[in-house]
Design a protein around this motif. Structure first.
Motif, short mmCIF file in Angstrom:
data_model
loop_
_atom_site.label_atom_id
_atom_site.label_comp_id
_atom_site.label_asym_id
_atom_site.label_seq_id
_atom_site.Cartn_x
_atom_site.Cartn_y
_atom_site.Cartn_z
N VAL A 152 0.96 -1.30 0.18
CA VAL A 152 -0.08 0.13 0.04
C VAL A 152 0.97 1.16 -0.06
CG1 VAL A 152 -1.65 1.37 1.36
CG2 VAL A 152 -2.05 -1.24 1.14
N LEU A 153 0.71 2.13 -0.84
CA LEU A 153 1.42 3.31 -1.13
C LEU A 153 0.50 4.62 -0.64
CD1 LEU A 153 3.26 2.80 -4.45
CD2 LEU A 153 4.11 2.39 -2.20
N ARG A 154 0.66 5.17 0.44
CA ARG A 154 -0.10 6.13 1.05
C ARG A 154 0.29 7.55 0.33
NH1 ARG A 154 -0.66 6.47 6.94
NH2 ARG A 154 -2.36 4.89 6.68
N ASN A 155 -0.99 8.37 -0.07
CA ASN A 155 -0.35 9.72 -0.84
C ASN A 155 -0.14 10.57 0.28
OD1 ASN A 155 -0.51 11.97 -2.24
ND2 ASN A 155 -2.37 11.62 -3.33
N VAL A 156 0.90 11.13 0.36
CA VAL A 156 0.99 12.10 1.35
C VAL A 156 1.50 13.52 0.84
CG1 VAL A 156 2.05 10.43 3.15
CG2 VAL A 156 3.65 11.42 1.58
N SER A 157 1.11 13.83 -0.39
CA SER A 157 1.44 15.05 -1.22
C SER A 157 1.00 16.26 -0.40
CB SER A 157 0.68 14.89 -2.31
OG SER A 157 1.14 13.82 -3.19
N GLN A 158 1.59 17.27 -0.26
CA GLN A 158 1.29 18.51 0.54
C GLN A 158 1.09 19.72 -0.35
OE1 GLN A 158 1.03 18.62 3.84
NE2 GLN A 158 1.45 16.30 3.80
N THR A 159 -0.48 19.85 -0.71
CA THR A 159 -0.84 20.67 -1.67
C THR A 159 -1.92 21.62 -1.09
OG1 THR A 159 -2.53 19.76 -2.81
CG2 THR A 159 -0.30 19.30 -3.44
N PRO A 160 -1.89 22.80 -1.62
CA PRO A 160 -3.13 23.67 -0.67
C PRO A 160 -4.57 23.71 -1.52
CG PRO A 160 -2.14 24.96 -2.42
CD PRO A 160 -1.30 23.58 -2.33
N ASN A 161 -4.46 22.57 -2.31
CA ASN A 161 -5.69 22.24 -3.09
C ASN A 161 -6.96 21.50 -2.18
OD1 ASN A 161 -4.68 23.08 -5.39
ND2 ASN A 161 -3.70 21.33 -5.78
N HIS A 162 -8.04 21.47 -2.71
CA HIS A 162 -9.23 21.11 -1.83
C HIS A 162 -9.94 19.99 -2.59
CE1 HIS A 162 -9.14 24.42 0.90
NE2 HIS A 162 -8.87 25.37 -0.16
N TRP A 163 -10.82 19.22 -2.09
CA TRP A 163 -11.27 17.94 -2.83
C TRP A 163 -12.68 17.91 -2.36
CZ3 TRP A 163 -12.86 14.64 1.21
CH2 TRP A 163 -12.26 14.98 2.50
N ILE A 164 -13.25 16.78 -2.82
CA ILE A 164 -14.71 16.36 -2.53
C ILE A 164 -14.75 14.97 -2.83
CG2 ILE A 164 -16.29 17.21 -4.45
CD1 ILE A 164 -18.35 17.90 -2.36
N ARG A 165 -15.40 14.06 -1.97
CA ARG A 165 -15.77 12.59 -2.40
C ARG A 165 -17.33 12.62 -2.11
NH1 ARG A 165 -12.06 9.01 -1.89
NH2 ARG A 165 -13.27 7.41 -0.76
N VAL A 166 -17.99 11.84 -3.12
CA VAL A 166 -19.15 11.38 -3.12
C VAL A 166 -19.60 10.15 -3.09
CG1 VAL A 166 -21.47 11.81 -4.41
CG2 VAL A 166 -19.43 13.78 -4.44
N HIS A 167 -20.28 9.50 -2.27
CA HIS A 167 -20.47 7.97 -2.19
C HIS A 167 -21.97 7.90 -2.45
CE1 HIS A 167 -19.81 3.89 -1.01
NE2 HIS A 167 -21.28 3.87 -0.64
#
Length: 620
Positions: A511-526
């Protein structure tokens, strides 16, 4: 269903559009022939993995570590993942080298994605003893994104055999995910009992298959509210001891007859139609999707022509790919598909393995990334169906264009063997990046029990500047050469950054965990439904920020022998609010939300109404 209505043209404009489309196709074909004929001939093929001046380097892009925003860390050990693939040495037989995969799915409904790793329990020589312990496929329960706990034994899903792929799907619509596992040999369907345990219902449900199966995918093909199952079958592999002594020189290495898929006849595929009572019937032949001449490895259900009905794309090894338009609902209650492969320009005769589905160019139709064998280049089929120059298709025709070279995804793959792949916005900038797993099928010269290693790719999407491989800077574990096959994407810790699960052939699950540090935002929809198709497979989510709209389709991408999570994930760049969130549910009902706050996971439920006919679906 998926775009605002487009006004119908008058007769003259329709004729111009139609002849313009035909002219465009002819121009593309002629141009492709000219390019092919004008290319310099390659008189000798170098060893696999060697630098090829003027072939793999002309379009190669480079980038400094400081420019790359992506970072992944290997958290396999810290999560407690201890999966090991194939506990015995290879015997130089084709089935051994093709697997295995990993399936992502929340089987216990706690909101965290669990992982099922498929295993190959021994070498494929008839009569060989299988390792029922080390060779078991394994289910890992995700505990709050912090630990992966092996629950294989208590769950009852410890498949022992020549395992290939797996896919989660709620076939009985009881609001929990069931599991189908494919193999070289008997496949198995595990029914989720809702209490953490599973029951083998393969025979009872009528989905048993003892052939050489590879990828499998769930979808509600006929839109009646229950999930149907497509199983891709590979070749009719027959073991004959003398065949291993029949060798040919291939890429400077002796390769036996038993590792060449062309040595064996293809096998037809299965479409198991759900009867709604817990049983299935195979209708592949009568539906037109048996694909008997294809050595099939992967299959994706995806609405390619935006008419609201899932179509089928089949990736075939050393045979033409299958492109099938869904013509169900046309009357008579029959499940019917139309083979449009040649006309679509997306059915190339190459060695196809994996499939990634995604609207990478943001024009609200689905594009396809296909991974290939060495010296064949990977393909990125840009969907031109709704292109402004061509106009919307009134008869549902498809038109794709392979754009891999022009955006940096073609030549870089010439000396690789590609397998699992997927589109994911790793830095949440609103553009789909791409990951791609590589691993050779060519044996090492000094040790024929081992395969040659290759590095894998993480392509960062730079918009107009195309894609560039950043694995060396972002994920050293993938840039390090290995022999890899399966892979899938999910947000394993629900922190709004997409992670990766990968299978090392003859090695470990990782498993490779994403640890990217960015100021960007997101949304998840289930998405979830009552009334059938509880995971809303085939539903679409549209996210609009300012003038830009992104689209994802639930369950469309099948990777290679693997399955991505069913929750949709969108990067929003600097936007803190989603202007418009539009849901197109599988039964055709639409919902629109405005002013949705970013950096959260929405879980939406819909009361579905089935069955659905074509007459109830809005036209474009």
């Amino acid at each position: 269903m998926v775009n605002p209505a487009i006004p119908k043209k008058d007769k003259r404009r329709r004729l111009l559009a139609r002849w313009g489309w035909i002219s465009a196709v002819c121009t593309v074909v002629v141009a492709a022939m000219v390019v092919m004929l004008s290319r310099p001939r390659v008189e000798a093929v170098p060893a696999a993995g060697a630098d090829v001046a003027g072939l793999t380097s002309v379009l190669r892009q480079t980038i400094s570590a400081e420019e790359v925003p992506l970072r992944f860390e290997d958290v396999t050990k810290s999560l407690g993942l201890d999966f090991q693939h194939m506990p015995t040495k290879r015997a130089s037989l084709l089935p051994e080298d093709m697997g295995s995969g990993v399936a992502c799915g929340d089987y216990d409904g706690d909101g965290f994605t669990d992982l099922y790793f498929v295993n190959f329990a021994g070498n494929a020589i008839p009569g060989a003893v299988l390792d029922g312990d080390a060779g078991r496929s394994r289910l890992y329960r995700n505990v709050d994104g912090a630990r992966l706990v092996d629950v294989t034994e208590s769950a009852g899903v410890g498949f022992v055999g020549f395992g290939m792929g797996a896919a989660w799907g709620d076939f009985d619509s009881d609001d929990d995910l069931d599991l189908y596992v494919t193999a070289y040999g008997p496949n198995v369907l595990y029914e989720n009992q809702g209490d953490g345990t599973f029951l083998d219902v393969t025979k009872r449900c009528g989905v048993q298959d003892k052939r050489f199966s590879a990828g499998c995918s769930w979808a509600d093909v006929d839109r009646d509210g229950d999930l149907d199952l497509y199983v891709a079958n590979y070749v009719d592999f027959v073991f004959r001891p003398g065949d291993r002594e029949n060798v040919k020189l291939q890429f400077s290495t002796e390769q036996p007859f038993t590792l060449n898929p062309s040595s064996y006849e293809p096998q037809p595929n299965s479409l198991f139609l759900n009867n709604g009572d817990g049983t299935f019937v195979d209708v592949a032949d009568e539906a037109g999707v048996g694909n008997p001449s294809g050595r099939s490895l992967s299959a994706s259900w995806v609405d390619m022509n935006n008419d609201g009905w899932v179509d089928l794309y089949v990736a075939n090894d050393v045979s033409n790919n299958g492109v099938y338009l869904n013509r169900c609902g046309g009357g008579g209650g029959r499940v019917t598909f139309e083979d449009v492969g040649p006309a679509s320009l997306a059915a190339d005769y190459r060695g196809a393995m994996g499939i990634a589905v995604g609207d990478f160019d943001g024009d609200l139709d689905q594009d396809l990334m296909i991974t290939h064998w060495i010296a064949q280049e990977n393909a990125l089929y840009r969907n031109m169906t709704l292109d402004e120059l061509i106009g919307p298709s009134e008869d549902g025709r498809l038109f794709f264009m392979d754009d891999a070279d022009s955006i940096g995804l073609g030549q870089v793959s010439l000396d690789m063997v590609g397998w699992a792949t997927g589109f994911a916005d790793f830095d949440n900038d609103g553009r789909r990046d791409l990951w791609l797993i590589n691993g050779s099928t060519i044996e090492q010269a000094g040790d024929h029990s081992r395969l040659k290693t290759q590095n894998s790719f993480i392509f960062w999407n730079r918009g107009d500047r195309g894609f560039v491989d950043v694995a060396a800077h972002a994920a050293k574990g993938l840039a390090t050469p290995g022999v890899r096959r399966g892979g899938a994407q999910c947000d394993i810790d629900r922190d709004g950054r997409m992670d990766l699960a990968v299978v090392e052939h003859g090695g470990s699950g990782r498993v490779l965990r994403n640890v990217s540090q960015t100021p960007n935002h997101w949304i998840r929809v289930h998405l979830a439904q009552t009334g059938g198709n509880t995971s809303a497979v085939g539903g679409r989510v549209y996210v609009t920020v300012e003038s830009t709209t992104q689209m994802l389709e639930v369950g469309a991408s099948s990777s290679y022998l693997s399955q991505d999570e069913l929750t949709t994930h969108f990067g929003l760049g600097g936007a803190r609010v989603v202007d418009t969130l539009r849901i197109v549910w599988p039964d055709g009902v639409e919902e629109v939300f405005t002013g949705v706050v970013a950096d959260q996971e929405l879980r939406l439920t819909h009361e579905a109404r089935y069955p659905v006919s074509r007459a109830t679906v809005p036209s474009h």
